[in-house]
Design an enzyme around this catalytic site. Structure first.
Site, PDB file in Angstrom:
ATOM      1  N   GLU A  92       0.846  -1.091  -0.074  1.00 23.93           N
ATOM      2  CA  GLU A  92       0.102   0.208  -0.112  1.00 23.93           C
ATOM      3  C   GLU A  92       0.908   1.205   0.226  1.00 23.93           C
ATOM      4  O   GLU A  92       1.991   1.422   0.531  1.00 23.93           O
ATOM      5  CB  GLU A  92      -0.984  -0.023   1.206  1.00 23.93           C
ATOM      6  N   CYS A 110       3.737   8.375   1.126  1.00 20.41           N
ATOM      7  CA  CYS A 110       4.301   7.288   1.887  1.00 20.41           C
ATOM      8  C   CYS A 110       4.487   6.321   1.216  1.00 20.41           C
ATOM      9  O   CYS A 110       3.473   5.498   0.952  1.00 20.41           O
ATOM     10  CB  CYS A 110       3.596   7.184   3.352  1.00 20.41           C
ATOM     11  N   CYS A 117       6.657  -7.414   7.039  1.00 20.90           N
ATOM     12  CA  CYS A 117       8.192  -6.795   7.454  1.00 20.90           C
ATOM     13  C   CYS A 117       8.332  -7.937   8.729  1.00 20.90           C
ATOM     14  O   CYS A 117       7.637  -8.501   9.232  1.00 20.90           O
ATOM     15  CB  CYS A 117       7.831  -5.568   8.196  1.00 20.90           C
ATOM     16  N   CYS A 121       7.485  -5.515  15.275  1.00 19.44           N
ATOM     17  CA  CYS A 121       6.990  -4.608  16.242  1.00 19.44           C
ATOM     18  C   CYS A 121       5.509  -4.889  16.665  1.00 19.44           C
ATOM     19  O   CYS A 121       4.611  -5.297  15.727  1.00 19.44           O
ATOM     20  CB  CYS A 121       7.060  -3.143  15.929  1.00 19.44           C
ATOM     21  N   CYS A 124       2.398  -2.892  15.203  1.00 21.25           N
ATOM     22  CA  CYS A 124       2.432  -2.541  13.819  1.00 21.25           C
ATOM     23  C   CYS A 124       1.678  -3.581  13.101  1.00 21.25           C
ATOM     24  O   CYS A 124       1.931  -4.837  13.147  1.00 21.25           O
ATOM     25  CB  CYS A 124       3.776  -2.237  13.400  1.00 21.25           C
ATOM     26  N   CYS A 341       0.261   2.326   9.009  1.00 20.77           N
ATOM     27  CA  CYS A 341       1.057   1.222   8.263  1.00 20.77           C
ATOM     28  C   CYS A 341       0.632  -0.237   8.261  1.00 20.77           C
ATOM     29  O   CYS A 341       0.337  -0.734   9.173  1.00 20.77           O
ATOM     30  CB  CYS A 341       2.312   1.372   9.387  1.00 20.77           C
TER      31      CYS A 341
HETATM   32  N1  SAH Z   1       9.773   0.005   9.424  1.00 18.70           N
HETATM   33  C1  SAH Z   1      10.385   1.470   9.579  1.00 18.70           C
HETATM   34  C2  SAH Z   1       9.240   2.240   8.623  1.00 18.70           C
HETATM   35  C3  SAH Z   1       7.907   1.755   8.547  1.00 18.70           C
HETATM   36  S1  SAH Z   1       6.855   2.131   9.894  1.00 18.70           S
HETATM   37  C4  SAH Z   1      10.008   1.854  10.866  1.00 18.70           C
HETATM   38  O1  SAH Z   1       9.654   1.258  11.758  1.00 18.70           O
HETATM   39  O2  SAH Z   1      10.616   3.130  11.190  1.00 18.70           O
HETATM   40  C5  SAH Z   1       6.517   3.921   9.995  1.00 18.70           C
HETATM   41  C6  SAH Z   1       6.343   4.407  11.690  1.00 18.70           C
HETATM   42  O3  SAH Z   1       5.012   4.062  11.721  1.00 18.70           O
HETATM   43  C7  SAH Z   1       7.119   4.022  12.465  1.00 18.70           C
HETATM   44  O4  SAH Z   1       7.755   5.167  13.335  1.00 18.70           O
HETATM   45  C8  SAH Z   1       6.339   2.758  13.186  1.00 18.70           C
HETATM   46  O5  SAH Z   1       6.933   2.418  14.554  1.00 18.70           O
HETATM   47  C9  SAH Z   1       5.245   3.574  13.083  1.00 18.70           C
HETATM   48  N2  SAH Z   1       3.946   2.874  13.517  1.00 18.70           N
HETATM   49  C10 SAH Z   1       3.648   1.522  13.123  1.00 18.70           C
HETATM   50  N3  SAH Z   1       2.487   1.091  13.769  1.00 18.70           N
HETATM   51  C11 SAH Z   1       2.055   2.284  14.216  1.00 18.70           C
HETATM   52  C12 SAH Z   1       0.909   2.354  14.970  1.00 18.70           C
HETATM   53  N4  SAH Z   1      -0.147   1.232  14.953  1.00 18.70           N
HETATM   54  N5  SAH Z   1       0.622   3.536  15.268  1.00 18.70           N
HETATM   55  C13 SAH Z   1       1.372   4.601  15.058  1.00 18.70           C
HETATM   56  N6  SAH Z   1       2.451   4.596  14.664  1.00 18.70           N
HETATM   57  C14 SAH Z   1       2.974   3.304  14.054  1.00 18.70           C
HETATM   58 FE1  SF4 Z   2       8.547  -3.362  10.479  1.00 15.73          FE
HETATM   59 FE2  SF4 Z   2       6.155  -2.231  11.511  1.00 15.73          FE
HETATM   60 FE3  SF4 Z   2       8.287  -2.508  13.064  1.00 15.73          FE
HETATM   61 FE4  SF4 Z   2       8.484  -0.651  11.024  1.00 15.73          FE
HETATM   62  S1  SF4 Z   2       7.191  -0.551  12.676  1.00 15.73           S
HETATM   63  S2  SF4 Z   2       9.906  -2.276  11.703  1.00 15.73           S
HETATM   64  S3  SF4 Z   2       7.268  -1.639   9.276  1.00 15.73           S
HETATM   65  S4  SF4 Z   2       7.212  -3.999  12.148  1.00 15.73           S
END
Ligand code: SAH
Ligand code: SF4
Length: 349
Positions: A92, A110, A117, A121, A124, A341
């Site tokens: 996406e 974006c 991934c 995390c 996420c 995300c």
């Molecule tokens: N993998 C990279 C970039 C993609 S995620 C990273 O982790 O930085 C982009 C941003 O969205 C990151 O800061 C991530 O921690 C945040 N993110 C992911 N899931 C989220 C959520 N449910 N609410 C708020 N921010 C979120």
């Molecule tokens: Fe991967 Fe989501 Fe963690 Fe970014 S925040 S590294 S996209 S699992």
């Protein structure tokens, strides 16, 4: 499968086009068509002969991204597209519009760098999907060109690219940097390095490499917590690269590039949004050229946590600022269209 059109850099494209036995300047015309005119299909290359257009369509794949779902937020400021790739996987890409009076309109796309991934995390949606595959540089470039063209058709201009969609860009380092270089090429799309922002979960050796390459691209680090135990519970990669190592490489980055680093902080009520957390963070980043971007957590199905409300968020910001660290509270965009995300693609599964 034929090679995809956006996977070629200029020398490769020239070699390919020249191999069709056409005059040398044709390669430049194809390149300009792709990156200056934003032509998306062979039929649009009307400066080429019909025969050459046909050949190009036969020998190179132009259909890199097939839009299969499309959502616009109620306020019309966030547009999200779900794309199907050649192998049936989905990614996406989100377009965000910011119109502030007295300022140039911002049009930010974006983009994703992986399908899923592998960093896991917990909060996420992409992390909850697991890792499926890397995107090629061309699949990354294509997302930008797709939206640049959409904006162009509407009389608007793309102003920023944030690499904050699905995936961990530094885990797909080569393709991500190749994509940025291709879009940055002054004799082409010419999108300035400083208009890109890469966000990483904190892969320390690759941040070091990025710093050594002295790129002008902005760097954001997903910090989210200032103590190892808490950060590891949210971002498992912290076990491998704990906060002290991460902040050390951040200091190295600032020394090398003299550029300000951004720390991202998803505010989760009662977890990482307390004044105490703000104090610990301020102490740890003392003297570092940085800024904190805090965003209330966007709820996902697989995570039991609540986004911080505006009152608490304000206190978090004020506590940080009193301790000498600048902070912006950002509203999250497009909640009504699952524009967080990975949220649309993971629903598709
Ligand atoms: N993998 C990279 C970039 C993609 S995620 C990273 O982790 O930085 C982009 C941003 O969205 C990151 O800061 C991530 O921690 C945040 N993110 C992911 N899931 C989220 C959520 N449910 N609410 C708020 N921010 C979120
Ligand atoms: Fe991967 Fe989501 Fe963690 Fe970014 S925040 S590294 S996209 S699992």
């Amino acid at each position: 499968m034929n090679k995809q059109i956006y996977d070629f850099d200029f020398p490769e494209l020239s070699a390919r086009v020249n191999s069709w036995g056409v005059p040398k300047y044709r390669a430049q015309q194809v390149w300009d068509g792709l990156y200056k005119n934003l032509w998306l299909a062979p039929e649009e290359f009307t400066n080429l002969s019909k025969e050459l257009r046909g050949k190009m369509g036969e020998l190179v794949e132009f259909n890199v991204l097939k839009p299969v779902d499309y959502r616009e937020s109620k306020d019309g400021e966030t547009l999200k597209t779900l794309f199907e790739l050649h192998d049936g996987q989905h990614i996406e890409t989100v377009l965000m519009k910011y119109d502030t009076e007295g300022r140039q309109p911002r049009r930010t796309v974006c983009i994703s760098t992986q399908v899923g991934c592998g960093m896991g995390c917990t909060f996420c949606a992409t992390g909850q999907m697991g890792f499926k595959r890397q995107l090629s540089s061309g699949e990354i470039v294509a997302q930008v060109i797709y939206f640049a063209r959409k904006l162009q058709d509407a009389g608007e201009t793309l102003t920023n690219v944030v690499v904050m969609g699905m995936g961990e860009p530094l885990h797909n380092y080569a393709a991500t940097m190749e994509a940025i270089d291709r879009l940055n090429n002054p004799d082409g799309f010419a999108f300035g390095a400083r208009r890109f922002t890469i966000s990483t979960v904190g892969l320390v050796p690759l941040i070091k490499r990025f710093a050594d390459e002295k790129r002008q691209v902005n760097l954001a680090i997903s910090l989210h917590a200032a103590e190892d135990e808490l950060r590891s519970s949210m971002l498992p990669i912290n076990e491998k690269y704990p906060i002290s190592n991460l902040l050390e490489v951040c200091r190295y980055y600032v020394e090398q590039t003299h550029r300000r680093i951004t720390f991202e902080w998803a505010l989760i009520e009662g977890v990482n949004d307390t004044p105490e957390q703000a104090h610990i963070l301020a102490r740890r980043v003392k003297g570092l050229l940085c800024h904190v971007n805090a965003i209330p957590l966007n709820p996902t199905q697989g995570f039991n946590g609540k986004g911080t409300g505006s009152e608490r968020a304000k206190i978090f910001k004020e506590t940080l600022e009193q301790a000498g660290v600048t902070c912006t509270i950002r509203a999250h965009r497009g909640i009504d269209i699952q524009a967080g995300c990975g949220q649309l693609a993971s629903r598709e599964k």
